[in-house]
Design an enzyme around this catalytic site. Structure first.
Site, PDB file in Angstrom:
ATOM      1  N   HIS A   1      -3.183   7.319   2.742  1.00 48.30           N
ATOM      2  CA  HIS A   1      -3.490   6.029   2.489  1.00 48.30           C
ATOM      3  C   HIS A   1      -4.949   5.952   3.110  1.00 48.30           C
ATOM      4  CE1 HIS A   1      -3.833   1.909   1.039  1.00 48.30           C
ATOM      5  NE2 HIS A   1      -3.611   1.394   2.368  1.00 48.30           N
TER       6      HIS A   1
ATOM      7  N   CYS B   1       0.688  -1.318   0.135  1.00 48.00           N
ATOM      8  CA  CYS B   1      -0.127  -0.118   0.244  1.00 48.00           C
ATOM      9  C   CYS B   1       0.794   1.234   0.245  1.00 48.00           C
ATOM     10  CB  CYS B   1      -0.916  -0.036   0.980  1.00 48.00           C
ATOM     11  SG  CYS B   1      -2.329  -1.356   1.144  1.00 48.00           S
TER      12      CYS B   1
ATOM     13  N   ASN C   1     -10.173   0.287   0.206  1.00 55.03           N
ATOM     14  CA  ASN C   1      -8.791   0.115   0.156  1.00 55.03           C
ATOM     15  C   ASN C   1      -8.280  -0.270  -1.365  1.00 55.03           C
ATOM     16  OD1 ASN C   1      -5.975  -0.016   0.515  1.00 55.03           O
ATOM     17  ND2 ASN C   1      -6.223  -1.215   2.279  1.00 55.03           N
TER      18      ASN C   1
HETATM   19  O1  UT7 Z   1      -3.867  -0.870   3.850  1.00 52.65           O
HETATM   20  C1  UT7 Z   1      -2.640  -1.844   4.275  1.00 52.65           C
HETATM   21  C2  UT7 Z   1      -2.641  -2.018   5.725  1.00 52.65           C
HETATM   22  N1  UT7 Z   1      -3.945  -2.687   6.305  1.00 52.65           N
HETATM   23  C3  UT7 Z   1      -4.600  -2.012   7.136  1.00 52.65           C
HETATM   24  O2  UT7 Z   1      -4.073  -0.815   7.440  1.00 52.65           O
HETATM   25  C4  UT7 Z   1      -5.649  -2.807   7.837  1.00 52.65           C
HETATM   26  C5  UT7 Z   1      -5.609  -2.669   9.204  1.00 52.65           C
HETATM   27  N2  UT7 Z   1      -6.640  -3.483  10.115  1.00 52.65           N
HETATM   28  C6  UT7 Z   1      -7.630  -3.039  10.184  1.00 52.65           C
HETATM   29  O3  UT7 Z   1      -8.162  -1.817   9.599  1.00 52.65           O
HETATM   30  C7  UT7 Z   1      -8.681  -3.594  10.887  1.00 52.65           C
HETATM   31  O4  UT7 Z   1      -8.048  -4.532  11.942  1.00 52.65           O
HETATM   32  C8  UT7 Z   1      -9.768  -4.595  10.296  1.00 52.65           C
HETATM   33  C9  UT7 Z   1     -10.750  -3.445   9.718  1.00 52.65           C
HETATM   34  C10 UT7 Z   1      -9.281  -5.481   9.292  1.00 52.65           C
HETATM   35  C11 UT7 Z   1     -10.506  -5.444  11.389  1.00 52.65           C
HETATM   36  O5  UT7 Z   1     -10.967  -4.436  12.325  1.00 52.65           O
HETATM   37  P1  UT7 Z   1     -10.769  -5.045  13.793  1.00 52.65           P
HETATM   38  O6  UT7 Z   1     -11.447  -3.922  14.697  1.00 52.65           O
HETATM   39  O7  UT7 Z   1      -9.144  -4.795  14.145  1.00 52.65           O
HETATM   40  O8  UT7 Z   1     -11.575  -6.065  14.043  1.00 52.65           O
HETATM   41  P2  UT7 Z   1     -11.079  -7.541  14.708  1.00 52.65           P
HETATM   42  O9  UT7 Z   1     -10.276  -8.215  13.681  1.00 52.65           O
HETATM   43  O10 UT7 Z   1     -10.253  -7.120  16.153  1.00 52.65           O
HETATM   44  O11 UT7 Z   1     -12.437  -8.365  14.893  1.00 52.65           O
HETATM   45  C12 UT7 Z   1     -13.460  -7.769  16.018  1.00 52.65           C
HETATM   46  C13 UT7 Z   1     -14.487  -8.456  16.010  1.00 52.65           C
HETATM   47  C14 UT7 Z   1     -14.217 -10.063  16.032  1.00 52.65           C
HETATM   48  O12 UT7 Z   1     -15.031 -10.733  16.923  1.00 52.65           O
HETATM   49  P3  UT7 Z   1     -15.108 -10.984  18.412  1.00 52.65           P
HETATM   50  O13 UT7 Z   1     -13.922 -12.052  18.304  1.00 52.65           O
HETATM   51  O14 UT7 Z   1     -14.773  -9.877  19.245  1.00 52.65           O
HETATM   52  O15 UT7 Z   1     -16.242 -11.664  18.519  1.00 52.65           O
HETATM   53  C15 UT7 Z   1     -14.347 -10.490  14.709  1.00 52.65           C
HETATM   54  O16 UT7 Z   1     -14.874 -11.886  14.407  1.00 52.65           O
HETATM   55  O17 UT7 Z   1     -15.293  -8.580  14.848  1.00 52.65           O
HETATM   56  C16 UT7 Z   1     -15.477  -9.801  14.004  1.00 52.65           C
HETATM   57  N3  UT7 Z   1     -15.391  -9.258  12.743  1.00 52.65           N
HETATM   58  C17 UT7 Z   1     -16.436  -9.093  11.861  1.00 52.65           C
HETATM   59  N4  UT7 Z   1     -17.769  -9.061  12.307  1.00 52.65           N
HETATM   60  C18 UT7 Z   1     -18.616  -8.465  11.435  1.00 52.65           C
HETATM   61  C19 UT7 Z   1     -14.257  -9.313  12.021  1.00 52.65           C
HETATM   62  N5  UT7 Z   1     -14.530  -9.126  10.737  1.00 52.65           N
HETATM   63  C20 UT7 Z   1     -15.831  -8.878  10.544  1.00 52.65           C
HETATM   64  C21 UT7 Z   1     -16.736  -8.369   9.647  1.00 52.65           C
HETATM   65  N6  UT7 Z   1     -18.200  -8.457   9.822  1.00 52.65           N
HETATM   66  N7  UT7 Z   1     -16.379  -8.290   8.201  1.00 52.65           N
END
Ligand code: UT7
Length: 331
Positions: free
Chosen positions: A256, A116, A286
């Site tokens: 970004h 990215c 993204n």
């Molecule tokens: O561009 C290159 C670099 N990339 C980035 O900068 C991306 C960086 N990461 C992110 O933007 C975030 O980590 C994500 C958007 C990918 C995920 O958000 P998060 O707040 O980190 O969520 P998480 O992975 O910690 O998941 C939180 C909860 C989990 O449930 P529990 O375990 O708390 O019950 C996940 O299972 O949300 C759940 N979850 C979802 N729920 C609904 C994960 N993905 C989804 C989804 N829809 N799509």
């Protein structure tokens, strides 16, 4: 003679027509609009549909539009740097394919892969060829057909990424406009937190890699988020500090577009107020190498000659970087 800076003299972009909304994603994976919106800021993204179309097919209209705007022919381009993680083919370079398609007969070119951060690295690299006096017109393209490496059964990635492509032309400027400084970084210890497991020389494509879905983008979102949220903000602050710029000096912050929360953290760290932060993640998600040039394209009419812009990116690898530039024209 005054110093030659590499100035952006034209920008353009292209996004495909198909819109994948959060509502449609709700029918594909276990997710919902509220979660996606609050966690990422994304409402919809574009997908390039159609057999046999690749990243270069988005670059062609983007670049042709740029050439028209600038009033130059493709034959005047000296160098094409194509920043992408989804090249048309592993080789030859998509830069060469694009050059052939648009008729850039006098250009040489290569692909640059820095996830990215690619477009920021590409601008900084292209600037060297201008500053040295070796080239007069360097085209930096940033684009990805992320849908070609996304598993639409994996809610951790399919809600984030979209397809799109943008480009910028660099030309010499001796009046003090253009790219003034850059801070570029990478750290390979993060390589396996955001990557494509197979298809490279370590793990070439096989029935097994396909069956295991190893050709899709894999991301440990939370771990990447922690690095992104501090590093993108730090690097933007660093380029400002070493050029004695305060938030008041900045006309536009161009981050970004990976996650609205990461964008907000960068804005907070640099002190740049929300009205000066460019955000279009809600419409495109993204697009990897496409995010920053698409922002430049969409905001071009608001930029004024002399505006100080800070570009900042963070991506897989890890890679991250920031550019300070003085906008060179009124459109
Ligand atoms: O561009 C290159 C670099 N990339 C980035 O900068 C991306 C960086 N990461 C992110 O933007 C975030 O980590 C994500 C958007 C990918 C995920 O958000 P998060 O707040 O980190 O969520 P998480 O992975 O910690 O998941 C939180 C909860 C989990 O449930 P529990 O375990 O708390 O019950 C996940 O299972 O949300 C759940 N979850 C979802 N729920 C609904 C994960 N993905 C989804 C989804 N829809 N799509």
């Amino acid at each position: 003679m005054s110093k030659i800076h590499a100035a952006i003299t034209a920008v353009n972009g292209y996004v495909p027509d198909y819109i994948l909304t959060n509502q449609e994603l709700e029918t594909m994976v276990e997710t919902n609009d509220e979660w996606i919106t609050t966690r990422t800021g994304i409402k919809e993204r574009r997908l390039l549909k159609g057999e046999g179309l690749g990243t270069s097919d988005m670059a062609v209209p983007a670049v042709e539009g740029l050439l028209k705007k600038r009033g130059i022919s493709a034959e005047e381009i000296d160098l094409i740097i194509f920043c992408t993680v989804t090249p048309d083919l592993t080789f030859p370079a998509t830069a060469n394919i694009l050059a052939h398609k648009i008729g850039a007969k006098n250009a040489w070119g290569y692909d640059l892969q820095a996830a990215c951060s690619g477009f920021v690295f590409g601008l900084a690299t292209g600037a060297q060829f201008i500053e040295s006096g070796k080239h007069k017109k360097v085209l930096v393209v940033g684009g990805d057909k992320m849908s070609s490496i996304i598993n639409y059964e994996d809610r951790a990635t399919c809600i984030i990424f979209g397809d799109g492509c943008g480009c910028a032309l660099l030309e010499p400027n001796e009046d003090g406009y253009g790219i003034m400084d850059s801070v570029l970084k990478s750290d390979g210890s993060g390589a396996q937190l955001l990557y494509q497991k197979a298809g490279g020389s370590v793990r070439p494509a096989s029935h097994e890699t396909v069956a295991n879905k190893e050709h899709y983008a894999y991301q440990e979102g939370q771990a990447v988020f922690k690095f992104a949220v501090t590093n993108m903000a730090d690097v933007a602050a660093e380029v400002m500090e070493r050029n004695s710029l305060t938030a008041d000096d900045i006309a536009w912050l161009v981050p970004h577009q990976a996650n609205k929360r990461i964008i907000d953290a960068t804005a907070n760290r640099t002190g740049v107020s929300a009205d000066k932060v460019i955000v279009n993640i809600q419409r495109y998600g993204n697009t990897t190498n496409g995010t920053i040039p698409l922002c430049l394209w969409e905001w071009e009419s608001k930029f004024k000659k002399g505006d100080n812009l800070i570009l900042a990116a963070f991506g897989g690898g890890f890679t991250w970087g920031s550019i300070y530039l003085k906008w060179a024209y009124n459109s």
